[in-house]
Scaffold this active site. Structure first.
Site, short mmCIF file in Angstrom:
data_model
loop_
_atom_site.label_atom_id
_atom_site.label_comp_id
_atom_site.label_asym_id
_atom_site.label_seq_id
_atom_site.Cartn_x
_atom_site.Cartn_y
_atom_site.Cartn_z
N ASP A 1 -42.07 -5.73 38.27
CA ASP A 1 -42.13 -4.62 37.33
C ASP A 1 -41.22 -3.51 37.86
O ASP A 1 -40.80 -3.54 39.03
CB ASP A 1 -43.58 -4.10 37.22
CG ASP A 1 -43.70 -2.92 36.25
OD1 ASP A 1 -43.11 -2.99 35.16
OD2 ASP A 1 -44.37 -1.92 36.59
N SER A 2 -40.99 -2.53 37.01
CA SER A 2 -40.19 -1.38 37.44
C SER A 2 -40.95 -0.53 38.46
O SER A 2 -40.35 0.30 39.14
CB SER A 2 -39.84 -0.52 36.23
OG SER A 2 -41.03 -0.09 35.59
N CYS B 1 -43.44 -6.53 32.84
CA CYS B 1 -42.82 -5.29 32.38
C CYS B 1 -42.34 -5.52 30.95
O CYS B 1 -41.50 -6.40 30.70
CB CYS B 1 -41.65 -4.95 33.29
SG CYS B 1 -40.74 -3.50 32.76
N CYS C 1 -46.77 -1.44 27.35
CA CYS C 1 -46.18 -1.05 28.62
C CYS C 1 -47.25 -1.28 29.67
O CYS C 1 -48.40 -0.86 29.49
CB CYS C 1 -45.79 0.43 28.60
SG CYS C 1 -45.29 1.06 30.22
N GLU D 1 -47.77 6.64 37.20
CA GLU D 1 -47.25 6.50 38.57
C GLU D 1 -47.81 7.62 39.46
O GLU D 1 -48.04 7.43 40.64
CB GLU D 1 -45.70 6.58 38.58
CG GLU D 1 -45.00 5.39 37.94
CD GLU D 1 -44.73 4.23 38.91
OE1 GLU D 1 -44.57 4.46 40.10
OE2 GLU D 1 -44.70 3.07 38.43
N HIS E 1 -47.82 -0.03 32.40
CA HIS E 1 -48.38 1.16 33.05
C HIS E 1 -49.58 1.70 32.27
O HIS E 1 -50.44 2.37 32.84
CB HIS E 1 -47.33 2.27 33.15
CG HIS E 1 -46.37 2.11 34.27
ND1 HIS E 1 -45.38 1.17 34.27
CD2 HIS E 1 -46.25 2.78 35.45
CE1 HIS E 1 -44.67 1.28 35.39
NE2 HIS E 1 -45.18 2.26 36.11
N1 DGL Z 1 -44.20 -0.91 33.08
C1 DGL Z 1 -43.04 -1.06 32.32
C2 DGL Z 1 -43.26 -1.63 30.95
O1 DGL Z 1 -44.16 -2.42 30.80
C3 DGL Z 1 -41.94 -0.07 32.35
C4 DGL Z 1 -42.13 1.37 32.56
C5 DGL Z 1 -40.80 2.00 32.85
O2 DGL Z 1 -40.23 1.66 33.86
O3 DGL Z 1 -40.33 2.81 32.04
O4 DGL Z 1 -42.56 -1.35 30.04
#
Ligand code: DGL
Length: 265
Positions: free
Chosen positions: A10-11, A73, A184, A152, A186
């Site tokens: 993931d990012s 992600c 997302c 985050e 997150h």
């Molecule tokens: N967690 C990521 C997603 O599912 C990306 C969040 C990001 O880096 O902007 O899209």
């Protein structure tokens, strides 16, 4: 049986929402997680940059001899999944297709709301996947870029998170959605706040479960399931600050599930 690790990327820390479900459902698997915390967020970047970063993540996991890769992600899955799949010697699973399958096929939904990063929402990947399965679904989507830094930062039920979430979700006030896809990885970290604001009657869909289901299908079909009695779980990040550690500990409720290490890609 195959005891090589499963790779997850993931990012940042968002993919841990998927990793947690994978660990719960596949406790005998070795896991390698890679979060690009030094360059998060990806969702505000252009296609070329996201693809370049994503290839670096996948190459890292391939070099670690993983048996399958979960791109935990949505932003990467929406931007360049086929490119990653075509260059990988092992199966690469994204989060969007399994999540859509869950909503459209199993839940027989009528009106679907989607929230995600700007890159994911602008890509229309969710809409395209939904259309492939069922043309009659009605979809409303909304980008919520500020939710990633809030997650985050560990602002899980912070007043600022509530104000910003309310601002984004008011778009759905008159849309009568039945389901809200957290597009997302997150966002499940902020799930309680999102549920409180969107309303209890709207079912929230978290990609973690359907993605794990898809992973289990692929490992089973390819006879790749592992059976480690003492599985090794290694979590790599491109940046580890005190805050990263704090957020991860809150998210894993005090018990972090493996070794953490900082690496350069
Ligand atoms: N967690 C990521 C997603 O599912 C990306 C969040 C990001 O880096 O902007 O899209």
């Amino acid at each position: 049986m195959n005891n090589q690790p499963i790779g997850i990327c993931d990012s940042g820390i968002g993919g841990l929402t998927v990793a947690k479900e994978i660990i719960n459902k596949l406790p005998q698997e070795n896991i390698i997680y890679l979060g690009d915390t030094a360059r998060v967020p990806y969702g505000v970047r252009d296609r070329e940059t996201i693809t370049k970063f994503a290839k670096e993540l996948v190459n890292f996991l391939i070099n670690k001899k993983v048996k399958a890769i979960v791109v935990a992600c949505n932003t990467i899955s929406a931007t360049c999944l086929p490119e990653l799949q075509s260059r990988s010697p092992v199966p690469v699973i994204g989060v969007i297709k399994p999540t859509v399958f869950e909503v459209v096929d199993n839940l027989k939904s009528k009106i679907i709301g989607i929230i995600g990063t700007r890159a994911t929402i602008n890509s229309k990947s969710y809409e395209e996947e939904i259309k492939k399965l069922n043309n009659s679904e009605i979809v409303f989507s909304q980008a919520c870029p500020l939710l990633v830094p809030l997650a985050e930062e560990g602002f899980i039920s912070h007043p600022a998170t509530k104000i910003i979430t309310k601002e984004y979700l008011q778009y759905f006030n008159d849309k009568k959605i039945d389901f809200l896809i957290l597009g997302c990885t997150h966002y499940p970290i902020l799930r309680n706040t999102i549920q409180e604001i969107i309303g209890k009657s709207i079912k929230i869909i978290d990609p973690a479960k359907p993605t794990t289901k898809e992973l289990i299908n692929i490992l089973t079909t390819n006879k790749l399931l592992g059976n480690n009695l003492q599985p090794i779980r290694h979590f790599y990040f491109t940046d580890i600050t005190h805050q990263t550690e704090k957020t991860i500990h809150i998210f894993f409720e005090g018990k972090f599930l493996g070794e953490m290490e900082k690496i350069n890609l």
